[in-house]
Design a protein around this motif. Structure first.
Motif, PDB file in Angstrom:
ATOM      1  N   THR A  25       0.846  -1.193   0.000  1.00  0.00           N
ATOM      2  CA  THR A  25       0.000   0.000   0.000  1.00  0.00           C
ATOM      3  C   THR A  25       0.879   1.238   0.000  1.00  0.00           C
ATOM      4  O   THR A  25       1.840   1.317   0.770  1.00  0.00           O
ATOM      5  CB  THR A  25      -0.899   0.020   1.257  1.00  0.00           C
ATOM      6  N   ARG A  37       2.238   4.459   1.037  1.00  0.00           N
ATOM      7  CA  ARG A  37       2.165   5.160   2.325  1.00  0.00           C
ATOM      8  C   ARG A  37       2.327   6.666   2.147  1.00  0.00           C
ATOM      9  O   ARG A  37       1.548   7.446   2.652  1.00  0.00           O
ATOM     10  CB  ARG A  37       3.235   4.617   3.274  1.00  0.00           C
ATOM     11  N   ARG A  38       3.357   7.062   1.391  1.00  0.00           N
ATOM     12  CA  ARG A  38       3.579   8.492   1.166  1.00  0.00           C
ATOM     13  C   ARG A  38       4.509   8.667  -0.019  1.00  0.00           C
ATOM     14  O   ARG A  38       5.122   7.710  -0.500  1.00  0.00           O
ATOM     15  CB  ARG A  38       4.190   9.148   2.412  1.00  0.00           C
ATOM     16  N   GLN A  50      -1.513   7.570  -5.222  1.00  0.00           N
ATOM     17  CA  GLN A  50      -1.836   8.371  -4.054  1.00  0.00           C
ATOM     18  C   GLN A  50      -1.740   7.499  -2.802  1.00  0.00           C
ATOM     19  O   GLN A  50      -1.802   6.265  -2.886  1.00  0.00           O
ATOM     20  CB  GLN A  50      -3.258   8.957  -4.163  1.00  0.00           C
ATOM     21  N   ALA A  51      -1.601   8.135  -1.651  1.00  0.00           N
ATOM     22  CA  ALA A  51      -1.543   7.400  -0.383  1.00  0.00           C
ATOM     23  C   ALA A  51      -2.788   6.529  -0.239  1.00  0.00           C
ATOM     24  O   ALA A  51      -3.916   6.986  -0.459  1.00  0.00           O
ATOM     25  CB  ALA A  51      -1.436   8.370   0.780  1.00  0.00           C
ATOM     26  N   GLY A  52      -2.586   5.259   0.092  1.00  0.00           N
ATOM     27  CA  GLY A  52      -3.692   4.321   0.252  1.00  0.00           C
ATOM     28  C   GLY A  52      -3.907   3.425  -0.950  1.00  0.00           C
ATOM     29  O   GLY A  52      -4.608   2.407  -0.853  1.00  0.00           O
ATOM     30  N   ASP A  53      -3.304   3.751  -2.109  1.00  0.00           N
ATOM     31  CA  ASP A  53      -3.460   2.924  -3.310  1.00  0.00           C
ATOM     32  C   ASP A  53      -2.717   1.599  -3.144  1.00  0.00           C
ATOM     33  O   ASP A  53      -1.613   1.559  -2.587  1.00  0.00           O
ATOM     34  CB  ASP A  53      -2.915   3.647  -4.546  1.00  0.00           C
ATOM     35  N   ARG A  54      -3.332   0.540  -3.661  1.00  0.00           N
ATOM     36  CA  ARG A  54      -2.645  -0.758  -3.704  1.00  0.00           C
ATOM     37  C   ARG A  54      -1.700  -0.766  -4.900  1.00  0.00           C
ATOM     38  O   ARG A  54      -2.003  -0.216  -5.955  1.00  0.00           O
ATOM     39  CB  ARG A  54      -3.656  -1.902  -3.854  1.00  0.00           C
TER      40      ARG A  54
END
Length: 407
Positions: free
Chosen positions: A141, A143-144, A173-177
């Motif tokens: 995932t 993170r940043r 983007q943050a949170g994308d798999r």
């Protein structure tokens, strides 16, 4: 203190996977080192921690003597015998001490040393967990993002996807798999650094090995591979099994297998071709849809010259020369594409070209002459100034043409 130690042991064992024995060894060494730097300097200390209840015990190790010169390291024989009946001169005996006497500073230093040791344990565990995954695809995932680099959470550790290993045009983007190839584990002052890639040709190769069972079991072999990340991948495959179509196996029923890979690559084009041992045949396959008219091999310089008609030149070269570079890497030869000069078989075109060349006139003038039946220099025989003027040429134009014929 024993309850605190027990809590640390249980937490590290359950949550971090660090064995209780290793933790106890780290804590004992840290406390001993810290104590010897504090109020207990000059002493030899023995420390034990009960793995079941976390109870800490400490002893001062002293040498039995008849005249004490260093109270921190020696004990008089009479006192020694009261602690241990039968003690003799020169013997080392252990005198239990209150752990609290190790000092507040020693405790703080020990805590810092323990945390440092824990971080080292975690670094070693991360390396052990991921060292066998180098070359495989991992899922994490986002993170940043820092500058051009993306940091990916892999669950047990954080990994780095450097800007140079990203595919042009892809945005996260943050949170994308995200799925990546784990390329290496580098050592750094902060510990093992897990490096990922989506731009490496090996990433696409591994995707094919995952999706195509015939590749993973060895029935189909990837003979050559080349990639321009975000643009196109070319893969040459072969098989020794006459019942298997290597290209069809990679494409899958109705293109299902290759479509899955293309989706993962966000639409990157994939050319799957049959591998040929013959370099010329391989070149023809690799350059499709461009159709070479001639292929010249320079084996001494390991160079291939491909000639194509003008309409095919842009297709063969590709945008920014990418197709040539890609094909060159796939073949393992230096590839050059040249335009083939086409000689027209159209009689009218041949006649017009001859008029332009022989008379030194422009094509529009040649076409006007062609329109009144003058299709060659020889056809000017008997033509006079008035004839050309009646055909629409000005007097100056007519004189200039006749002058060329006379000349």
């Amino acid at each position: 203190m024993s309850s605190e130690i027990l809590s640390v042991l249980e937490y590290m064992e359950k949550e971090k996977g660090i064995s209780r024995a290793d933790m106890i060894s780290a804590i004992v060494n840290a406390i001993k080192t810290a104590a010897l730097k504090g109020v207990n300097s000059g002493q030899e200390i023995k420390i034990e921690i009960n793995p079941k209840n976390g109870q800490l015990k400490a002893w001062s190790v002293l040498k039995v003597v008849d005249s004490v010169s260093n109270p921190r390291a020696e004990i008089h024989i009479e006192k020694a015998q009261s602690l241990k009946p039968g003690a003799v001169m020169g013997e080392l005996i252990e005198k239990e001490i209150d752990p609290a006497t190790l000092g507040r500073i020693a405790a703080q230093t020990a805590r810092q040393a323990v945390m440092q040791k824990l971080r080292q344990f975690e670094k070693d565990r991360i390396y052990d967990d991921f060292k066998d995954m180098v070359g495989n695809i991992v899922t994490g995932t986002v993170r940043r993002k820092e500058r051009n680099d993306i940091f990916v959470d892999l669950g047990k550790a954080e990994a780095l996807l450097p800007g140079k290993e990203q595919v042009p045009g892809e945005e996260y983007q943050a949170g994308d798999r995200i799925r990546c190839l784990l390329t290496s584990i580098d050592s750094s002052p902060r510990g093992p650094e897990i490096i990922l890639s989506r731009a490496s040709p090996k990433f696409v190769r591994r995707l094919f090995e995952v999706e195509v069972t015939e590749i993973s079991d060895g029935t189909v072999k990837i003979e050559a591979f080349a990639r321009e990340p975000g643009y196109r991948t070319k893969i040459a495959v072969s098989t020794k099994d006459p019942k298997v179509d290597p290209v069809g196996a990679c494409v899958g029923a109705r293109g299902a297998r290759v479509k899955t890979i293309v989706r993962e690559l966000n639409g990157e084009k994939i050319d799957i071709i049959k591998h040929y041992a013959d370099v010329k045949e391989m070149t023809k396959e690799a350059l499709k849809p461009a159709e070479p008219k001639d292929i010249i091999l320079d084996e001494k310089n390991h160079r291939i010259v491909v000639k194509v008609i003008p309409d095919q030149l842009a297709v063969a070269i590709g945008k920014g020369g990418k197709n040539v570079r890609l094909t060159s890497r796939l073949l393992g030869w230096r590839l050059e594409v040249e335009e083939l000069k086409v000689v027209s078989s159209d009689p009218r075109e041949v006649a017009l070209s001859s008029m332009v060349t022989t008379l030194g006139i422009d094509r529009p003038t040649a076409e006007r002459l062609f329109g009144i039946g003058i299709n060659s220099p020889a056809a000017f025989e008997g033509v006079e100034l008035n004839d050309l003027q009646e055909a629409g040429f000005s007097e100056e134009e007519a004189q200039a043409l006749l002058a060329r014929i006379v000349r």
